[in-house]
Scaffold this active site. Structure first.
Site, PDB file in Angstrom:
ATOM      1  N   GLU A  44     -16.146  -0.093   8.208  1.00 48.06           N
ATOM      2  CA  GLU A  44     -17.448  -0.586   7.797  1.00 48.06           C
ATOM      3  C   GLU A  44     -17.797  -1.721   8.741  1.00 48.06           C
ATOM      4  OE1 GLU A  44     -17.624  -1.905   3.687  1.00 48.06           O
ATOM      5  OE2 GLU A  44     -19.738  -2.449   3.966  1.00 48.06           O
ATOM      6  N   ARG A 270      -0.956   0.526   3.021  1.00 46.79           N
ATOM      7  CA  ARG A 270      -1.576  -0.444   3.931  1.00 46.79           C
ATOM      8  C   ARG A 270      -0.501  -1.233   4.648  1.00 46.79           C
ATOM      9  NH1 ARG A 270      -6.960  -1.958   2.262  1.00 46.79           N
ATOM     10  NH2 ARG A 270      -6.841  -3.995   3.248  1.00 46.79           N
ATOM     11  N   LYS A 280     -10.458  -8.269   5.184  1.00 46.22           N
ATOM     12  CA  LYS A 280     -11.647  -8.782   5.852  1.00 46.22           C
ATOM     13  C   LYS A 280     -12.275  -9.929   5.069  1.00 46.22           C
ATOM     14  CE  LYS A 280     -13.560  -4.853   7.039  1.00 46.22           C
ATOM     15  NZ  LYS A 280     -14.548  -3.815   7.265  1.00 46.22           N
TER      16      LYS A 280
HETATM   17  P1  ATP Z   1     -10.352  -5.102   4.107  1.00 47.89           P
HETATM   18  O1  ATP Z   1      -9.719  -4.603   2.842  1.00 47.89           O
HETATM   19  O2  ATP Z   1      -9.444  -5.787   5.024  1.00 47.89           O
HETATM   20  O3  ATP Z   1     -11.610  -5.872   3.870  1.00 47.89           O
HETATM   21  P2  ATP Z   1     -11.523  -2.633   4.420  1.00 47.89           P
HETATM   22  O4  ATP Z   1     -10.655  -1.535   3.955  1.00 47.89           O
HETATM   23  O5  ATP Z   1     -12.550  -3.052   3.443  1.00 47.89           O
HETATM   24  O6  ATP Z   1     -10.690  -3.833   4.930  1.00 47.89           O
HETATM   25  P3  ATP Z   1     -12.882  -0.913   6.192  1.00 47.89           P
HETATM   26  O7  ATP Z   1     -13.745  -1.214   7.352  1.00 47.89           O
HETATM   27  O8  ATP Z   1     -13.462  -0.221   5.032  1.00 47.89           O
HETATM   28  O9  ATP Z   1     -12.264  -2.286   5.751  1.00 47.89           O
HETATM   29  O10 ATP Z   1     -11.564  -0.184   6.665  1.00 47.89           O
HETATM   30  C1  ATP Z   1     -11.556   0.948   7.474  1.00 47.89           C
HETATM   31  C2  ATP Z   1     -10.285   1.683   7.240  1.00 47.89           C
HETATM   32  O11 ATP Z   1      -9.174   0.835   7.540  1.00 47.89           O
HETATM   33  C3  ATP Z   1     -10.120   2.127   5.808  1.00 47.89           C
HETATM   34  O12 ATP Z   1      -9.950   3.528   5.827  1.00 47.89           O
HETATM   35  C4  ATP Z   1      -8.879   1.456   5.308  1.00 47.89           C
HETATM   36  O13 ATP Z   1      -8.084   2.419   4.655  1.00 47.89           O
HETATM   37  C5  ATP Z   1      -8.173   1.001   6.573  1.00 47.89           C
HETATM   38  N1  ATP Z   1      -7.462  -0.271   6.368  1.00 47.89           N
HETATM   39  C6  ATP Z   1      -7.988  -1.469   6.048  1.00 47.89           C
HETATM   40  N2  ATP Z   1      -7.018  -2.397   5.932  1.00 47.89           N
HETATM   41  C7  ATP Z   1      -5.848  -1.784   6.175  1.00 47.89           C
HETATM   42  C8  ATP Z   1      -4.472  -2.203   6.216  1.00 47.89           C
HETATM   43  N3  ATP Z   1      -4.116  -3.452   5.953  1.00 47.89           N
HETATM   44  N4  ATP Z   1      -3.531  -1.269   6.525  1.00 47.89           N
HETATM   45  C9  ATP Z   1      -3.886  -0.010   6.791  1.00 47.89           C
HETATM   46  N5  ATP Z   1      -5.140   0.446   6.761  1.00 47.89           N
HETATM   47  C10 ATP Z   1      -6.125  -0.417   6.470  1.00 47.89           C
END
Ligand code: ATP
Ligand code: MG
Length: 578
Positions: A44, A270, A280
């Site tokens: 995102e 994760r 984020k």
């Molecule tokens: P955050 O939780 O850090 O705000 P997010 O998941 O909201 O991150 P996105 O931009 O939606 O941020 O993430 C894109 C992809 O990255 C998603 O498919 C998510 O599964 C993956 N992702 C986010 N954080 C992690 C992590 N710590 N380990 C593995 N995959 C991750």
């Protein structure tokens, strides 16, 4: 620095199998999707990528590579209030740097808004979606809880015609923000809360970074994600574990819509790391609260922060391969990330000498105004890296902590009357200590050198155990060097110990006050004056340092310590436990 371009997964990363590889292999062998593999990474655009995203992105990318398939970069841009073009550009730059190649397949969920709108109409026509006038609070209340089933909305039984008409008028902007939603008609008693008539569309007058003001209704994540996967022909949609509970809804939409393909969602754990936070929302708090200098602060575990710190894509690939892919959550020791960098830079970084805390030494029997050029090896790990010359002069700097007034028994560095070898040079003996009369601090050492001890020799076979690094005082370059430590003082900054005074603190209360140390007057080998942004060196005995890409100027590089030579933190922990 010899930078080997590396835009494809390493042999090991392709080789290291995991449960996802096993599942995909089964699908390929069973002839699913004609044996094709097509993955995607769906960030995102509301922030910068961090090392956790790197795991997800690298996993999806290398999975496609492994099966000779395709990989898409798709912006999941359905929440205009928080999204921005700045992030779209930064995410692409970071993904490219990491080595992920989406070729011409740069996708945006917002490109599917019209298709998604059509899908929503299909669901209404099938009697499987309705316009609901409940307020957000009432929607919440009607949904029930984990232990209490929900209640049907009073608007659930609207006719198909009325729903089509209201939905069109939602799009046309006839209703106020938040006044109506489009919901899927599934089951208000479902054990899985996501199946209790989930919202598909909300009314939101917000400017979208790509579609501008064309839309005032936006699809939710759940209604967008799986359909976007299907539209792009994604075969395997790999995402982190928190989406496991969304999977029944993901599949429900795919089953009930005329989508062109049936992707399969697979979840993995994760990445979590000690001494940091990886979300984020929390990283934004660090930036907005001024706790760091920005997203690219070298202490941040964002990809731009890691890059500025001196991390290489190869080090991150190795780290991710070692961490692997599992189905259960765990926390990886930060040391593992640092070790991956140490191992990589050990191979590729040229050695230089630098003195961080300078103490002047006058070699009293060395001729004045004389420079002797000594030969130094650039990289003992790389025979092609060659040699360079370094100037030895009568006045030099050594590291302040390489001298002690009173030397304990096993101390092999400099002390009054003691002898050490200057790296690549001669042995010197300390004959006099000059102290500052006001502070009482040692301000200068006077030493003699033994001209017979060049080239590592000692003519009489006497043992000189200590070798210290040094830099000419007259032919050196003065620079700023920044040393970094963990951003957080404790391994689990988000963990509260219930029932203790710790409870109620947040991760922001656990920042390490000493995570940045700026040394303004470090003395470097003269050749380092022309080091270029991003270039990386091993400063002998001190660690790996790279030229800061933001604050350096031509002829005036600023150095960031990427990582120390050994893990000082582990040593401190060990001492504490003893
Ligand atoms: P955050 O939780 O850090 O705000 P997010 O998941 O909201 O991150 P996105 O931009 O939606 O941020 O993430 C894109 C992809 O990255 C998603 O498919 C998510 O599964 C993956 N992702 C986010 N954080 C992690 C992590 N710590 N380990 C593995 N995959 C991750
Ligand atoms: Mg998310």
């Amino acid at each position: 620095m010899s930078t080997k371009p590396h835009n494809s997964p390493t042999e090991e990363s392709v080789a290291s199998a995991n449960f996802i590889v096993t599942a995909v292999t089964e699908d390929v062998e069973a002839g699913q999707n004609g044996g094709a593999v097509h993955t995607r990474f769906p960030p995102e655009p509301n922030g910068y990528l961090h090392i956790g995203h790197a795991k997800a992105m690298w996993l999806n990318y290398t999975l496609a590579q492994r099966f000779g398939g395709k990989f898409n970069l798709r912006f999941d841009d359905t929440n205009p209030a928080k999204e921005d073009e700045e992030f779209v550009d930064a995410i692409q730059a970071d993904a490219q740097w990491l080595g992920c190649d989406w070729e011409e397949r740069l996708c945006f969920a917002s490109d599917y808004f019209e298709t998604l709108y059509g899908y929503a109409q299909e669901l209404i026509r099938a009697g499987l979606a309705y316009v609901c006038d409940l307020s957000p609070e009432d929607t919440q209340e009607y949904r029930g809880t984990g232990s209490k089933s929900g209640r049907n909305s009073p608007f659930r039984e609207r006719s198909i015609e009325e729903n089509l008409d209201l939905f069109a008028r939602m799009r046309a902007g006839e209703f106020a923000d938040g006044s109506r939603t489009l919901k899927a008609k599934i089951d208000m008693a479902a054990a899985n809360m996501y199946l209790r008539d989930p919202v598909m569309y909300r009314i939101l007058r917000a400017h979208h970074h790509r579609t501008g003001d064309e839309w005032c209704i936006y699809p939710t994540y759940d209604f967008t994600h799986g359909q976007s996967d299907a539209i792009e022909g994604i075969t395997h949609s790999c995402c982190s574990l928190e989406f496991e509970i969304h999977r029944p809804l993901y599949e429900w939409y795919l089953q009930h819509l005329p989508v062109p393909s049936q992707p399969r969602q697979i979840e993995f754990a994760r990445l979590n790391l000690t001494y940091t936070v990886l979300s984020k929302r929390k990283l934004i708090k660090l930036v907005e609260g001024g706790h760091v200098s920005g997203w690219d602060d070298p202490r941040m575990l964002s990809l731009c922060g890691l890059r500025r710190r001196g991390y290489t894509p190869e080090a991150i690939h190795t780290f991710l391969d070692q961490v692997g892919v599992a189905k259960f959550n765990s926390t990886v020791d930060m040391v593992q990330l640092e070790n991956a960098l140490r191992n990589d830079l050990n191979q590729r970084a040229e050695r230089r000498m630098a003195v961080l805390h300078p103490l002047k030494v006058v070699i009293t029997n060395f001729p004045e105004n004389h420079t002797e050029e000594l030969t130094a090896i650039n990289n003992p790990e790389d025979a092609n890296a060659g040699t360079r010359t370094i100037p030895l002069t009568r006045e030099i700097y050594i590291e302040r902590n390489d001298f002690r007034m009173e030397a304990p028994r096993k101390y092999f560095r400099l002390a009054p009357g003691r002898e050490v070898r200057l790296r690549y040079g001669y042995c010197i003996t300390c004959t006099e200590v000059v102290t500052d009369p006001e502070s009482g601090e040692v301000s200068e050492l006077r030493c003699t050198y033994d001209p017979q001890t060049g080239g590592g020799q000692t003519p009489d076979g006497r043992k000189v155990k200590g070798i210290i690094h040094w830099v000419s005082a007259t032919a050196s370059h003065t620079a700023e060097v920044r040393l970094y430590d963990h951003l957080f003082a404790v391994p689990f900054p988000e963990k509260n110990e219930p029932g203790t005074e710790e409870a109620g603190l947040t991760f922001l209360d656990r920042l390490n006050p000493n995570s940045l140390e700026v040394l303004a007057t470090c003395k470097l080998e003269p050749s380092l004056a022309t080091a270029q942004p991003g270039e990386c060196f091993q400063f002998e005995r001190l660690g790996y340092f790279c030229v800061d890409s933001v604050d350096s100027s031509p002829g005036q590089p600023v150095f960031n310590r990427s990582v120390s030579l050994r893990d000082a933190w582990a040593r401190i922990e060990k001492q504490r436990k003893q």
